[in-house]
Design a protein around this motif. Structure first.
Motif, PDB file in Angstrom:
ATOM      1  N   HIS A  48       8.375   5.263  -1.343  1.00 32.90           N
ATOM      2  CA  HIS A  48       9.330   4.187  -1.580  1.00 32.90           C
ATOM      3  C   HIS A  48      10.430   4.089  -0.526  1.00 32.90           C
ATOM      4  O   HIS A  48      11.306   3.229  -0.634  1.00 32.90           O
ATOM      5  CB  HIS A  48       9.932   4.316  -2.986  1.00 32.90           C
ATOM      6  N   GLY A  49      10.391   4.932   0.499  1.00 25.54           N
ATOM      7  CA  GLY A  49      11.373   4.844   1.572  1.00 25.54           C
ATOM      8  C   GLY A  49      11.205   3.588   2.402  1.00 25.54           C
ATOM      9  O   GLY A  49      12.164   3.090   2.984  1.00 25.54           O
ATOM     10  N   THR A  50       9.986   3.081   2.481  1.00 24.50           N
ATOM     11  CA  THR A  50       9.732   1.822   3.180  1.00 24.50           C
ATOM     12  C   THR A  50      10.185   0.712   2.241  1.00 24.50           C
ATOM     13  O   THR A  50       9.605   0.521   1.184  1.00 24.50           O
ATOM     14  CB  THR A  50       8.241   1.677   3.531  1.00 24.50           C
ATOM     15  N   LYS A  51      11.237   0.027   2.631  1.00 22.72           N
ATOM     16  CA  LYS A  51      11.850  -0.969   1.750  1.00 22.72           C
ATOM     17  C   LYS A  51      11.202  -2.336   1.896  1.00 22.72           C
ATOM     18  O   LYS A  51      10.763  -2.722   2.965  1.00 22.72           O
ATOM     19  CB  LYS A  51      13.350  -1.103   2.059  1.00 22.72           C
ATOM     20  N   GLU A  52      11.168  -3.058   0.793  1.00 19.94           N
ATOM     21  CA  GLU A  52      10.763  -4.459   0.817  1.00 19.94           C
ATOM     22  C   GLU A  52      12.018  -5.284   0.968  1.00 19.94           C
ATOM     23  O   GLU A  52      12.955  -5.131   0.196  1.00 19.94           O
ATOM     24  CB  GLU A  52      10.048  -4.837  -0.481  1.00 19.94           C
ATOM     25  N   PHE A  78       0.840  -1.209   0.000  1.00 21.01           N
ATOM     26  CA  PHE A  78       0.000   0.000   0.000  1.00 21.01           C
ATOM     27  C   PHE A  78       0.871   1.254   0.000  1.00 21.01           C
ATOM     28  O   PHE A  78       0.657   2.168  -0.799  1.00 21.01           O
ATOM     29  CB  PHE A  78      -0.934  -0.007   1.212  1.00 21.01           C
ATOM     30  N   LEU A  79       1.850   1.297   0.891  1.00 18.27           N
ATOM     31  CA  LEU A  79       2.710   2.473   0.993  1.00 18.27           C
ATOM     32  C   LEU A  79       3.504   2.698  -0.293  1.00 18.27           C
ATOM     33  O   LEU A  79       3.584   3.822  -0.788  1.00 18.27           O
ATOM     34  CB  LEU A  79       3.660   2.336   2.179  1.00 18.27           C
ATOM     35  N   ARG A  80       4.065   1.640  -0.832  1.00 20.05           N
ATOM     36  CA  ARG A  80       4.919   1.767  -2.012  1.00 20.05           C
ATOM     37  C   ARG A  80       4.123   1.917  -3.310  1.00 20.05           C
ATOM     38  O   ARG A  80       4.422   2.775  -4.135  1.00 20.05           O
ATOM     39  CB  ARG A  80       5.859   0.569  -2.112  1.00 20.05           C
ATOM     40  N   ASP A  81       3.100   1.074  -3.486  1.00 26.02           N
ATOM     41  CA  ASP A  81       2.390   1.025  -4.773  1.00 26.02           C
ATOM     42  C   ASP A  81       1.238   2.020  -4.872  1.00 26.02           C
ATOM     43  O   ASP A  81       1.004   2.584  -5.935  1.00 26.02           O
ATOM     44  CB  ASP A  81       1.865  -0.391  -5.037  1.00 26.02           C
ATOM     45  N   GLU A  82       0.527   2.214  -3.776  1.00 30.61           N
ATOM     46  CA  GLU A  82      -0.622   3.129  -3.800  1.00 30.61           C
ATOM     47  C   GLU A  82      -0.221   4.572  -3.489  1.00 30.61           C
ATOM     48  O   GLU A  82      -0.705   5.495  -4.118  1.00 30.61           O
ATOM     49  CB  GLU A  82      -1.685   2.673  -2.790  1.00 30.61           C
ATOM     50  N   LEU A  83       0.636   4.752  -2.477  1.00 31.57           N
ATOM     51  CA  LEU A  83       0.993   6.106  -2.052  1.00 31.57           C
ATOM     52  C   LEU A  83       2.341   6.563  -2.595  1.00 31.57           C
ATOM     53  O   LEU A  83       2.718   7.714  -2.401  1.00 31.57           O
ATOM     54  CB  LEU A  83       0.993   6.190  -0.524  1.00 31.57           C
ATOM     55  N   HIS A  84       3.070   5.667  -3.256  1.00 31.98           N
ATOM     56  CA  HIS A  84       4.364   5.969  -3.873  1.00 31.98           C
ATOM     57  C   HIS A  84       5.380   6.489  -2.858  1.00 31.98           C
ATOM     58  O   HIS A  84       6.194   7.362  -3.162  1.00 31.98           O
ATOM     59  CB  HIS A  84       4.205   6.934  -5.050  1.00 31.98           C
ATOM     60  N   ASN A  88       6.514  -4.244  11.288  1.00 29.21           N
ATOM     61  CA  ASN A  88       6.988  -4.650   9.971  1.00 29.21           C
ATOM     62  C   ASN A  88       5.803  -4.551   9.012  1.00 29.21           C
ATOM     63  O   ASN A  88       4.849  -5.318   9.131  1.00 29.21           O
ATOM     64  CB  ASN A  88       7.530  -6.079   9.999  1.00 29.21           C
ATOM     65  N   ALA A  89       5.882  -3.624   8.080  1.00 28.62           N
ATOM     66  CA  ALA A  89       4.769  -3.380   7.165  1.00 28.62           C
ATOM     67  C   ALA A  89       4.499  -4.555   6.238  1.00 28.62           C
ATOM     68  O   ALA A  89       3.413  -4.649   5.667  1.00 28.62           O
ATOM     69  CB  ALA A  89       5.026  -2.108   6.356  1.00 28.62           C
TER      70      ALA A  89
END
Length: 159
Positions: free
Chosen positions: A36-40, A28-34, A60-61
């Motif tokens: 990208h600081g939250t790393k996978e 959600f954070l990376r793909d929906e809100l863009h 852990n997201a």
């Protein structure tokens, strides 16, 4: 695919979205809100690269469904800085040389914030316990612990 509506606050901004029920918070954070600081990283809750603060607590997201964020406050690394000014924790990480490859840094900074929110003058043991969910393969942790002590001094001096 089933969807649900969520309303969540991320970095102080409210978002209302229809999302797939099986979407993780990191997605959600990376793909929906863009954001990208939250790393996978490991996608198993072991590495801490995706650490965010969920109502002030490190999570852990990758292990939280985005639907669980409904009605909650999320803080990511993008929300740490104040406009163009880095947060004292971020400044301290730079000063102490606690950043090498940088992949773990966003999650480590957020875990450090949780430590300092709970312990304004933390001991080494409190710091190490607070960041134990975050793996760093580059620094050996000593500079990270030093950075968190420096950040505590900066925050306490700013009062």
């Amino acid at each position: 695919m089933k969807h649900c509506m969520i309303t969540t606050k991320v970095n102080g901004k409210e978002y209302v979205r229809a999302i797939p029920v099986n979407m993780t918070l990191v997605e959600f954070l990376r793909d929906e809100l863009h954001l990208h600081g939250t790393k996978e990283g490991c996608d198993e809750g072991e590495c801490g690269a995706c650490t965010i603060l969920f109502d002030g607590h490190p999570f852990n997201a990758c292990l939280v469904l985005a639907a669980e964020a409904d009605g909650h406050d999320i803080l990511t690394i993008e929300g740490m800085a104040d406009d163009d000014r880095l947060h004292p924790i971020q400044e301290a990480f730079l000063e102490a040389g606690a950043v090498q490859c940088g992949y773990c840094t966003p999650g480590m900074v957020l875990s450090a914030k949780a430590v300092l929110d709970e312990f304004p003058n933390p001991t080494d043991a409190q710091i190490r316990t607070g960041i134990e969910g975050n793996i760093c393969r580059c620094t050996g942790y000593n500079r990270i612990v030093e950075a968190i002590h420096i950040a505590a001094e900066k925050i306490n001096a700013a009062g």
